[in-house]
Motif scaffolding. Structure first.
Motif, PDB file in Angstrom:
ATOM      1  N   ARG A   1      49.711  55.052-108.239  1.00  0.00           N
ATOM      2  CA  ARG A   1      49.819  54.798-109.682  1.00  0.00           C
ATOM      3  C   ARG A   1      49.792  56.120-110.441  1.00  0.00           C
ATOM      4  N   LYS A   2      48.945  57.048-110.006  1.00  0.00           N
ATOM      5  CA  LYS A   2      48.881  58.370-110.643  1.00  0.00           C
ATOM      6  C   LYS A   2      50.170  59.152-110.421  1.00  0.00           C
ATOM      7  N   ILE A   3      50.765  58.987-109.237  1.00  0.00           N
ATOM      8  CA  ILE A   3      52.014  59.682-108.938  1.00  0.00           C
ATOM      9  C   ILE A   3      53.136  59.183-109.844  1.00  0.00           C
ATOM     10  N   LEU A   4      53.152  57.891-110.108  1.00  0.00           N
ATOM     11  CA  LEU A   4      54.228  57.290-110.900  1.00  0.00           C
ATOM     12  C   LEU A   4      53.961  57.284-112.400  1.00  0.00           C
ATOM     13  N   GLU A   5      52.769  57.643-112.810  1.00  0.00           N
ATOM     14  CA  GLU A   5      52.399  57.603-114.222  1.00  0.00           C
ATOM     15  C   GLU A   5      53.341  58.400-115.130  1.00  0.00           C
ATOM     16  N   PRO A   6      53.796  59.589-114.739  1.00  0.00           N
ATOM     17  CA  PRO A   6      54.702  60.332-115.625  1.00  0.00           C
ATOM     18  C   PRO A   6      56.039  59.637-115.881  1.00  0.00           C
ATOM     19  N   PHE A   7      56.418  58.696-115.041  1.00  0.00           N
ATOM     20  CA  PHE A   7      57.697  58.016-115.200  1.00  0.00           C
ATOM     21  C   PHE A   7      57.598  56.783-116.090  1.00  0.00           C
ATOM     22  N   GLY A   8      56.388  56.382-116.416  1.00  0.00           N
ATOM     23  CA  GLY A   8      56.190  55.195-117.245  1.00  0.00           C
ATOM     24  C   GLY A   8      56.473  55.476-118.700  1.00  0.00           C
ATOM     25  N   GLU A   9      56.803  54.428-119.398  1.00  0.00           N
ATOM     26  CA  GLU A   9      57.031  54.540-120.832  1.00  0.00           C
ATOM     27  C   GLU A   9      55.847  53.920-121.544  1.00  0.00           C
ATOM     28  N   THR A  10      55.384  54.582-122.586  1.00  0.00           N
ATOM     29  CA  THR A  10      54.275  54.016-123.335  1.00  0.00           C
ATOM     30  C   THR A  10      54.790  52.819-124.124  1.00  0.00           C
ATOM     31  N   GLU A  11      53.980  51.813-124.160  1.00  0.00           N
ATOM     32  CA  GLU A  11      54.367  50.579-124.827  1.00  0.00           C
ATOM     33  C   GLU A  11      53.392  50.330-125.963  1.00  0.00           C
ATOM     34  N   GLU A  12      53.942  50.205-127.143  1.00  0.00           N
ATOM     35  CA  GLU A  12      53.093  49.912-128.285  1.00  0.00           C
ATOM     36  C   GLU A  12      53.113  48.404-128.505  1.00  0.00           C
ATOM     37  N   ARG A  13      51.974  47.813-128.397  1.00  0.00           N
ATOM     38  CA  ARG A  13      51.884  46.365-128.548  1.00  0.00           C
ATOM     39  C   ARG A  13      51.293  46.023-129.901  1.00  0.00           C
ATOM     40  N   ARG A  14      51.801  44.960-130.464  1.00  0.00           N
ATOM     41  CA  ARG A  14      51.293  44.485-131.734  1.00  0.00           C
ATOM     42  C   ARG A  14      51.108  42.977-131.652  1.00  0.00           C
ATOM     43  N   GLY A  15      50.101  42.519-132.301  1.00  0.00           N
ATOM     44  CA  GLY A  15      49.863  41.085-132.364  1.00  0.00           C
ATOM     45  C   GLY A  15      50.848  40.419-133.309  1.00  0.00           C
ATOM     46  N   ARG A  16      50.994  39.119-133.182  1.00  0.00           N
ATOM     47  CA  ARG A  16      51.916  38.386-134.053  1.00  0.00           C
ATOM     48  C   ARG A  16      51.577  38.581-135.526  1.00  0.00           C
TER      49      ARG A  16
END
Length: 97
Positions: free
Chosen positions: A79-94
């Motif tokens: 998971r640490k190895i692949l972390e740089p490839f992830g995209e941050t996701e901004e979540r919002r409630g309804r």
């Protein structure tokens, strides 16, 4: 070469360690990756157990997970190895729209 060949190679390698052959020898020890038409980069990533390289080459995420577990990586390690490839996701409630 073909991404299918990479997927097939990784799948067969994982399965070689899972199949009960009636012996105590791990089937992955004598695995022959030359039977697959891999590019130089694909073969290098496979042989070196390069998780980030396999991800960048397009190995399916589920198969990558099985490969990492079979290769002895703990979940937090890859998971640490692949972390740089992830995209941050901004979540919002309804109610926040």
């Amino acid at each position: 070469m073909s991404l299918y060949q990479l997927h097939r190679c990784v799948y067969d390698w994982v399965r070689a360690g899972e199949v009960n052959s009636g012996t105590d020898v791990d089937g992955r020890l004598n695995f022959d990756d030359t039977a697959y038409e891999l590019s130089v980069d694909e073969r290098k990533a496979f042989v070196d157990r390069d998780v980030a390289g396999l991800y960048q080459l397009g190995l399916h995420e589920v198969l990558l997970n099985r490969f990492c577990r079979a290769a002895g990586f703990a979940r937090d390690d890859y998971r640490k190895i692949l972390e740089p490839f992830g995209e941050t996701e901004e979540r919002r409630g309804r109610w926040q729209r």
